[in-house]
Design a protein around this motif. Sequence first.
Motif, PDB file in Angstrom:
ATOM      1  N   GLU A  21       0.834  -1.197   0.000  1.00  7.62           N
ATOM      2  CA  GLU A  21       0.000   0.000   0.000  1.00  7.62           C
ATOM      3  C   GLU A  21       0.870   1.249   0.000  1.00  7.62           C
ATOM      4  O   GLU A  21       1.951   1.276   0.591  1.00  7.62           O
ATOM      5  N   ALA A  22       0.405   2.263  -0.669  1.00  6.73           N
ATOM      6  CA  ALA A  22       1.110   3.549  -0.712  1.00  6.73           C
ATOM      7  C   ALA A  22       0.066   4.659  -0.756  1.00  6.73           C
ATOM      8  O   ALA A  22      -1.096   4.419  -1.083  1.00  6.73           O
ATOM      9  N   ILE A  23       0.505   5.840  -0.406  1.00  6.86           N
ATOM     10  CA  ILE A  23      -0.376   7.002  -0.452  1.00  6.86           C
ATOM     11  C   ILE A  23       0.098   7.920  -1.572  1.00  6.86           C
ATOM     12  O   ILE A  23       1.242   8.373  -1.586  1.00  6.86           O
ATOM     13  N   GLY A  24      -0.764   8.153  -2.524  1.00  4.87           N
ATOM     14  CA  GLY A  24      -0.452   9.062  -3.617  1.00  4.87           C
ATOM     15  C   GLY A  24      -1.279  10.325  -3.520  1.00  4.87           C
ATOM     16  O   GLY A  24      -1.906  10.596  -2.498  1.00  4.87           O
ATOM     17  N   LEU A  25      -1.264  11.102  -4.569  1.00  4.60           N
ATOM     18  CA  LEU A  25      -2.018  12.356  -4.610  1.00  4.60           C
ATOM     19  C   LEU A  25      -2.852  12.417  -5.878  1.00  4.60           C
ATOM     20  O   LEU A  25      -2.439  11.942  -6.932  1.00  4.60           O
ATOM     21  N   ARG A  26      -3.990  13.021  -5.747  1.00  3.65           N
ATOM     22  CA  ARG A  26      -4.855  13.263  -6.896  1.00  3.65           C
ATOM     23  C   ARG A  26      -4.991  14.772  -7.074  1.00  3.65           C
ATOM     24  O   ARG A  26      -5.204  15.501  -6.103  1.00  3.65           O
ATOM     25  N   VAL A  27      -4.844  15.258  -8.295  1.00  2.28           N
ATOM     26  CA  VAL A  27      -5.018  16.683  -8.567  1.00  2.28           C
ATOM     27  C   VAL A  27      -6.509  17.022  -8.513  1.00  2.28           C
ATOM     28  O   VAL A  27      -7.310  16.425  -9.229  1.00  2.28           O
ATOM     29  N   LYS A  28      -6.874  17.964  -7.646  1.00  7.07           N
ATOM     30  CA  LYS A  28      -8.278  18.354  -7.527  1.00  7.07           C
ATOM     31  C   LYS A  28      -8.588  19.574  -8.388  1.00  7.07           C
ATOM     32  O   LYS A  28      -9.517  19.579  -9.180  1.00  7.07           O
ATOM     33  N   LYS A  29      -7.795  20.626  -8.223  1.00  6.01           N
ATOM     34  CA  LYS A  29      -8.016  21.861  -8.972  1.00  6.01           C
ATOM     35  C   LYS A  29      -6.680  22.530  -9.255  1.00  6.01           C
ATOM     36  O   LYS A  29      -5.714  22.358  -8.520  1.00  6.01           O
ATOM     37  N   ALA A  30      -6.650  23.310 -10.299  1.00  4.65           N
ATOM     38  CA  ALA A  30      -5.460  24.097 -10.628  1.00  4.65           C
ATOM     39  C   ALA A  30      -5.907  25.343 -11.369  1.00  4.65           C
ATOM     40  O   ALA A  30      -6.699  25.248 -12.314  1.00  4.65           O
ATOM     41  N   VAL A  31      -5.452  26.496 -10.908  1.00  6.01           N
ATOM     42  CA  VAL A  31      -5.857  27.754 -11.534  1.00  6.01           C
ATOM     43  C   VAL A  31      -4.656  28.667 -11.745  1.00  6.01           C
ATOM     44  O   VAL A  31      -3.678  28.615 -11.003  1.00  6.01           O
ATOM     45  N   LEU A  32      -4.750  29.488 -12.761  1.00  3.31           N
ATOM     46  CA  LEU A  32      -3.754  30.516 -13.052  1.00  3.31           C
ATOM     47  C   LEU A  32      -4.375  31.885 -12.839  1.00  3.31           C
ATOM     48  O   LEU A  32      -5.557  32.092 -13.103  1.00  3.31           O
ATOM     49  N   PHE A  33      -3.568  32.792 -12.327  1.00  2.79           N
ATOM     50  CA  PHE A  33      -3.984  34.185 -12.281  1.00  2.79           C
ATOM     51  C   PHE A  33      -2.904  35.017 -12.946  1.00  2.79           C
ATOM     52  O   PHE A  33      -1.720  34.781 -12.679  1.00  2.79           O
ATOM     53  N   PRO A  34      -3.267  35.957 -13.787  1.00  3.64           N
ATOM     54  CA  PRO A  34      -4.616  36.388 -14.137  1.00  3.64           C
ATOM     55  C   PRO A  34      -5.369  35.337 -14.959  1.00  3.64           C
ATOM     56  O   PRO A  34      -4.755  34.506 -15.632  1.00  3.64           O
ATOM     57  N   GLN A  35      -6.691  35.398 -14.900  1.00  6.52           N
ATOM     58  CA  GLN A  35      -7.512  34.388 -15.553  1.00  6.52           C
ATOM     59  C   GLN A  35      -7.309  34.337 -17.061  1.00  6.52           C
ATOM     60  O   GLN A  35      -7.480  33.289 -17.689  1.00  6.52           O
ATOM     61  N   GLU A  36      -6.926  35.466 -17.652  1.00  5.60           N
ATOM     62  CA  GLU A  36      -6.686  35.494 -19.095  1.00  5.60           C
ATOM     63  C   GLU A  36      -5.591  34.500 -19.495  1.00  5.60           C
ATOM     64  O   GLU A  36      -5.582  33.975 -20.612  1.00  5.60           O
ATOM     65  N   ALA A  37      -4.650  34.241 -18.565  1.00  2.79           N
ATOM     66  CA  ALA A  37      -3.560  33.313 -18.858  1.00  2.79           C
ATOM     67  C   ALA A  37      -4.082  31.910 -19.138  1.00  2.79           C
ATOM     68  O   ALA A  37      -3.464  31.144 -19.887  1.00  2.79           O
ATOM     69  N   GLU A  38      -5.220  31.580 -18.552  1.00  2.00           N
ATOM     70  CA  GLU A  38      -5.802  30.259 -18.786  1.00  2.00           C
ATOM     71  C   GLU A  38      -6.342  30.122 -20.202  1.00  2.00           C
ATOM     72  O   GLU A  38      -6.592  29.015 -20.667  1.00  2.00           O
ATOM     73  N   LYS A  39      -6.493  31.246 -20.885  1.00  2.00           N
ATOM     74  CA  LYS A  39      -6.982  31.236 -22.262  1.00  2.00           C
ATOM     75  C   LYS A  39      -5.854  31.510 -23.255  1.00  2.00           C
ATOM     76  O   LYS A  39      -6.098  31.725 -24.438  1.00  2.00           O
ATOM     77  N   GLY A  40      -4.629  31.536 -22.755  1.00  2.21           N
ATOM     78  CA  GLY A  40      -3.488  31.789 -23.631  1.00  2.21           C
ATOM     79  C   GLY A  40      -3.267  33.250 -23.939  1.00  2.21           C
ATOM     80  O   GLY A  40      -2.589  33.584 -24.913  1.00  2.21           O
ATOM     81  N   LEU A  41      -3.818  34.144 -23.095  1.00  2.00           N
ATOM     82  CA  LEU A  41      -3.699  35.580 -23.308  1.00  2.00           C
ATOM     83  C   LEU A  41      -2.946  36.226 -22.141  1.00  2.00           C
ATOM     84  O   LEU A  41      -2.867  35.669 -21.051  1.00  2.00           O
ATOM     85  N   TRP A  42      -2.417  37.417 -22.396  1.00  2.00           N
ATOM     86  CA  TRP A  42      -1.699  38.150 -21.346  1.00  2.00           C
ATOM     87  C   TRP A  42      -2.247  39.574 -21.260  1.00  2.00           C
ATOM     88  O   TRP A  42      -2.091  40.357 -22.200  1.00  2.00           O
ATOM     89  N   PRO A  43      -2.916  39.946 -20.158  1.00  2.00           N
ATOM     90  CA  PRO A  43      -3.512  41.281 -20.030  1.00  2.00           C
ATOM     91  C   PRO A  43      -2.453  42.368 -19.869  1.00  2.00           C
ATOM     92  O   PRO A  43      -1.499  42.211 -19.101  1.00  2.00           O
ATOM     93  N   GLU A  44      -2.618  43.450 -20.566  1.00  6.11           N
ATOM     94  CA  GLU A  44      -1.646  44.541 -20.521  1.00  6.11           C
ATOM     95  C   GLU A  44      -1.624  45.245 -19.166  1.00  6.11           C
ATOM     96  O   GLU A  44      -0.625  45.836 -18.787  1.00  6.11           O
ATOM     97  N   ASN A  45      -2.733  45.210 -18.433  1.00  8.68           N
ATOM     98  CA  ASN A  45      -2.786  45.937 -17.159  1.00  8.68           C
ATOM     99  C   ASN A  45      -2.422  45.057 -15.968  1.00  8.68           C
ATOM    100  O   ASN A  45      -2.657  45.428 -14.821  1.00  8.68           O
ATOM    101  N   TYR A  46      -1.821  43.912 -16.213  1.00  6.55           N
ATOM    102  CA  TYR A  46      -1.326  43.060 -15.131  1.00  6.55           C
ATOM    103  C   TYR A  46       0.157  43.354 -14.955  1.00  6.55           C
ATOM    104  O   TYR A  46       0.969  43.127 -15.869  1.00  6.55           O
ATOM    105  N   ASN A  47       0.546  43.869 -13.789  1.00  8.33           N
ATOM    106  CA  ASN A  47       1.960  44.228 -13.601  1.00  8.33           C
ATOM    107  C   ASN A  47       2.511  43.845 -12.233  1.00  8.33           C
ATOM    108  O   ASN A  47       3.546  44.353 -11.814  1.00  8.33           O
TER     109      ASN A  47
END
Length: 485
Positions: free
Chosen positions: A440-466
Motif C-alpha cells: 500500500e502507498a499514499i499518492g495524490l490526486r489533482v483536484k483543482k489548478a488555476v492561473l492568475f490572471p484568468q486570461e492566462a488560462e486562455k493563452g492571453l496576457w492582459p496589458e494591465n497586469y503588472n
Amino acid sequence: MQSHQNRRSSYTSTRLSFILRSRFIPSPLSFFFVFAAVPLPIYFSGLLARINKPASLMRFNSNLASSMVDSNISCTTFNILAPIYKRVDQKNQSIRESDFRALWLARNQRILDLLLHKRSSVICLQEVWVGNEELVKMYHEQLGTSGYTIFQLARTNGRGDGLLTAIHKDHFKVLNYRELLFNDFGDRVAQLLHVKSVVPFPLNGKQDIQQEVIIVNTHLLFPHESKLSFVRLHQVYKILEYLEAYQKENKLNHMPIILCGDWNGSKRGHVYKFLRSQGFISSYDDAHQYTDSDAHRWVSHRNHRGNICGVDFIWLCNPSDSRKPLRTSWVEAVFSIGKQLHKASIAKGDAFAFLGENNRSDSLTYSDFCQLLQKVNLTGTADGLSVEETKELWVRADLDGNGVFDYEELKKIWNTTMVNKPGNCKESMMESKKEEGEEEAIGLRVKKAVLFPQEAEKGLWPENYNISDHACLTVQFSPVKMVCS
C-alpha cells in the motif's frame, strides 16, 4: 517567524557536480514534495484598492477559495520578478525598479497580501531580492507572523536574487532541508524540503495517515541561446538524480513527488519531455484534461522579449514500480537535443557532415563521437558532459558493441520516443484490503489548478497586469490510496 541557517556538506557522488547543503531533522519518511518556480494566483476584492486594477482583472474565484479551506494540500508557486530585473523604462533598459524604493515596496506588499490571503500549505517563490535586507525582512516578518517556517537560498556568485520556500506550521512539520548548489553557468540553485503533515489524513473510517512530502523549489536557466537548453536539462537531471539517491539512502519506496518551479521552458521543450518520461504529470494540464500537445491552451509568462508562453509548472509523480530508469531517459534526452541542434545536417542526408570534409563517413569512432559532442557544445565547457557521462553516452550509442557508431544506430536512437511505461501502482478504494504480494502507498490526486490572471488560462496576457511578469499557479491535491504490485 523562523528562518534556518544550514551547514554545508559536499555530496560525494561522482554523478553530481553540485554542492549540497543540508539540515537534517530525524523522523520517519514516507512522501515527498518538490517545488521549483511556479506562480500561484488568486485575487480577492480586498486587494483591489492596493493593486489599483480593474475589478474585471481581479475577480476572486470564491468557489476555489472555499474549497481550499478543506483541501488537504495546497501549493502556491510564483516567480515574483526581482526589482533588480524589472525594467521601468522601455527606452532605457538600464533603469530598474530597484532604483525606486516606493515602487518595489508597494508591488511586493501587494504580492504578500495575495499570499497571506491564500494561506497555502506551501509557498514557493522565485526571484526574491535576497540582496535587499529591507525586502527580506518584509517577507520574513509577514509570513512568519502568519504561521510559516521560512527557508531562503540565494543564487551563487552574488547574483542578488534567490528562492524562498514557506511551510505553514499548521499543515506540515519540516523533517529535513537541503540546499542544492549547481555551480553552473547560470548560478542556479534548488531547495529540497522533506515534510510531514501535522494533522493525519482520514483515508478511511479506521485509519489515519500522516503524509510525508519532499518539496523542491527551483528556477532553471533562461535559454538565451539554443545550446543552453542542454544546461537546463542537466539541471533537472541533477535534481532527479539526487532525489533518487536520497530515496535509496533513506529506503523510501512508493512515494509521491511534487516538483514546482519556473522551468523557463514550454511543453514543447526537452525538459518537459524528460520529466514526462520519468512519470511526472503537469498538475495544471491534468486538472484541465489537456494533452501533451496542448501547448497553446495556457500561458504563465511574458518574457523580456514580449513573448508569452507557459513555463511555470507543478509536477506530480505518484508511486510507480516501473518508471523508466533515470539514466535511460537522460541519454535519450541528450541525443534528442543533438538531433535538434543538427537538424540541417540530417535533412541533407548526411548525419555526420558537420564533422568536416575530412570526416565524411556513415559511421563514427569514439574519437569522432567526442568531437561531435564538442561541436554541439555538449562537452568542452564547464556545464557540459563529464568524461564519465560521455563514455556512458557512447556505450548507449554503440548498440551492437562493435566500437563504431553508425548511421543506422543513430536513427534508432533519435527515433526513440521519450515516454514512460505504465506504473504498477494504481488507485484503490480507501476501504479495500491489499492482496498477497501487494504494497500500500499514499499518492495524490489533482483536484483543482488555476492561473492568475484568468486570461492566462486562455493563452492571453492582459496589458494591465503588472504585479509580476509571471502568472500565479495554484494547485490543490487530495490524498489517495494506491496499491503497488
